[in-house]
Design a protein around this motif. Structure first.
Motif, PDB file in Angstrom:
ATOM      1  N   TYR A   1      -9.522   1.502  36.999  1.00  0.00           N
ATOM      2  CA  TYR A   1     -10.221   0.413  36.048  1.00  0.00           C
ATOM      3  C   TYR A   1     -10.251  -0.957  37.253  1.00  0.00           C
ATOM      4  O   TYR A   1      -9.694  -0.938  37.793  1.00  0.00           O
ATOM      5  N   THR A   2     -11.315  -1.670  36.699  1.00  0.00           N
ATOM      6  CA  THR A   2     -11.877  -2.761  37.693  1.00  0.00           C
ATOM      7  C   THR A   2     -12.178  -3.509  36.662  1.00  0.00           C
ATOM      8  O   THR A   2     -12.779  -3.506  35.493  1.00  0.00           O
ATOM      9  N   THR A   3     -12.030  -5.166  36.859  1.00  0.00           N
ATOM     10  CA  THR A   3     -12.603  -6.192  36.287  1.00  0.00           C
ATOM     11  C   THR A   3     -13.101  -7.280  37.111  1.00  0.00           C
ATOM     12  O   THR A   3     -12.370  -7.663  38.026  1.00  0.00           O
ATOM     13  N   ASN A   4     -13.961  -8.105  36.865  1.00  0.00           N
ATOM     14  CA  ASN A   4     -14.361  -9.042  37.823  1.00  0.00           C
ATOM     15  C   ASN A   4     -14.201 -10.753  37.169  1.00  0.00           C
ATOM     16  O   ASN A   4     -14.159 -10.635  35.803  1.00  0.00           O
ATOM     17  N   LEU A   5     -14.172 -11.358  38.117  1.00  0.00           N
ATOM     18  CA  LEU A   5     -13.656 -12.931  37.748  1.00  0.00           C
ATOM     19  C   LEU A   5     -14.332 -13.765  38.609  1.00  0.00           C
ATOM     20  O   LEU A   5     -14.542 -13.240  39.909  1.00  0.00           O
ATOM     21  N   THR A   6     -14.799 -14.988  38.530  1.00  0.00           N
ATOM     22  CA  THR A   6     -15.487 -15.769  39.594  1.00  0.00           C
ATOM     23  C   THR A   6     -14.008 -16.519  39.981  1.00  0.00           C
ATOM     24  O   THR A   6     -13.085 -16.322  39.397  1.00  0.00           O
ATOM     25  N   LEU A   7     -13.842 -16.828  41.321  1.00  0.00           N
ATOM     26  CA  LEU A   7     -12.635 -17.168  42.008  1.00  0.00           C
ATOM     27  C   LEU A   7     -12.148 -18.394  40.908  1.00  0.00           C
ATOM     28  O   LEU A   7     -10.804 -18.696  40.823  1.00  0.00           O
ATOM     29  N   GLU A   8     -13.077 -19.274  40.297  1.00  0.00           N
ATOM     30  CA  GLU A   8     -12.782 -20.541  39.493  1.00  0.00           C
ATOM     31  C   GLU A   8     -12.009 -20.112  38.304  1.00  0.00           C
ATOM     32  O   GLU A   8     -11.134 -20.598  37.908  1.00  0.00           O
ATOM     33  N   ASP A   9     -12.253 -18.965  37.810  1.00  0.00           N
ATOM     34  CA  ASP A   9     -11.670 -18.225  36.474  1.00  0.00           C
ATOM     35  C   ASP A   9     -10.436 -17.744  36.918  1.00  0.00           C
ATOM     36  O   ASP A   9      -9.647 -17.642  35.970  1.00  0.00           O
ATOM     37  N   PHE A  10     -10.360 -17.131  37.948  1.00  0.00           N
ATOM     38  CA  PHE A  10      -9.087 -16.530  38.467  1.00  0.00           C
ATOM     39  C   PHE A  10      -7.897 -17.437  39.059  1.00  0.00           C
ATOM     40  O   PHE A  10      -6.778 -17.422  38.596  1.00  0.00           O
TER      41      PHE A  10
END
Ligand SMILES: Nc1nc2c(c(=O)[nH]1)N[C@H]1C(S)=C(S)[C@@H](COP(=O)(O)O)O[C@H]1N2
Ligand SMILES: [Mo]
Length: 196
Positions: free
Chosen positions: A113-122
């Motif tokens: 499983y993978t999921t993406n975020l902006t560095l700002e949201d992370f």
């Protein structure tokens, strides 16, 4: 038996549009639940950051905090005030050299499983790596031994059985984001599906 309840007045502004309060804490997993011992668990980092490997003990050596966070699944259930213990993302990132060109992360999990975020949201102080739920070791079906929790976005971003963080200079979509979910997933804006 009633599985969902209407939020009371004091809760209403905390429940995003189209969401209902769940009774209990449902489990939502695509595929099988891996059984991972704490001693076997590792978290790797790579891409536009130091290539490192964090063991269980490395994570427990970081500052530990209690968190109370709301949890919103895009399938329309929410659970308010979930009690967790873990490590705030900024405390973790303080142990890592991230290149200035990094703008996004792709989170990787056991089972692919993978999921993406902006560095700002992370990189927010309210996001955390969780190993404890209501004072007990995080159960395997809720992502134990270690998961990420990102309270301000739909819960598919809260990667269970987290084992890798890839730092990137552009967006790379994760599993659900490639399969029609919104790239960001902000619940109060109802960012459920791509193209909305
Ligand atoms: N590795 C992994 N993480 C995952 C999922 C998954 O299937 N695999 N499901 C996501 C979804 S859609 C939700 S709503 C939450 C559910 O977390 P829970 O099972 O602890 O309620 O985990 C998210 N993280
Ligand atoms: Mo979900």
């Amino acid at each position: 038996m009633k599985y969902f309840e209407k939020p009371g007045p004091e809760m209403r502004d905390r429940v995003p549009p189209g969401q209902h309060l769940a009774k209990g804490f449902p489990v939502l997993t695509y595929g099988d639940t891996p059984q991972i011992a704490r001693g076997e668990w590792q978290l790797k980092t790579w891409g536009l950051a130091d290539s490192k490997r964090y063991t269980w003990d490395d994570m427990l050596a970081l500052p530990q905090q209690d968190f109370t966070a709301d949890f919103h699944c895009v399938t329309t259930w929410s659970k308010l005030d979930v009690k967790w213990t873990g490590i705030a993302v900024p405390d973790f990132l303080a142990t890592l050299q991230v290149e200035p060109t990094a703008t996004h992360v792709l989170l990787h999990c056991f089972g692919d499983y993978t999921t993406n975020l902006t560095l700002e949201d992370f990189n927010r102080p309210e996001n955390f790596f969780a190993h404890t739920l209501y004072g007990e070791p995080l159960p395997a079906d809720h992502g134990g031994p270690m998961r990420l929790v990102v309270p301000h976005l739909y819960a598919w971003k809260s990667a269970k059985w987290l084992n890798g963080i890839e730092f990137l200079a552009e967006e790379s979509l994760g599993f659900w984001e490639r399969n029609g979910y919104h790239r960001r997933g902000e619940p109060f804006a109802e960012e459920r599906y791509a193209g909305r």
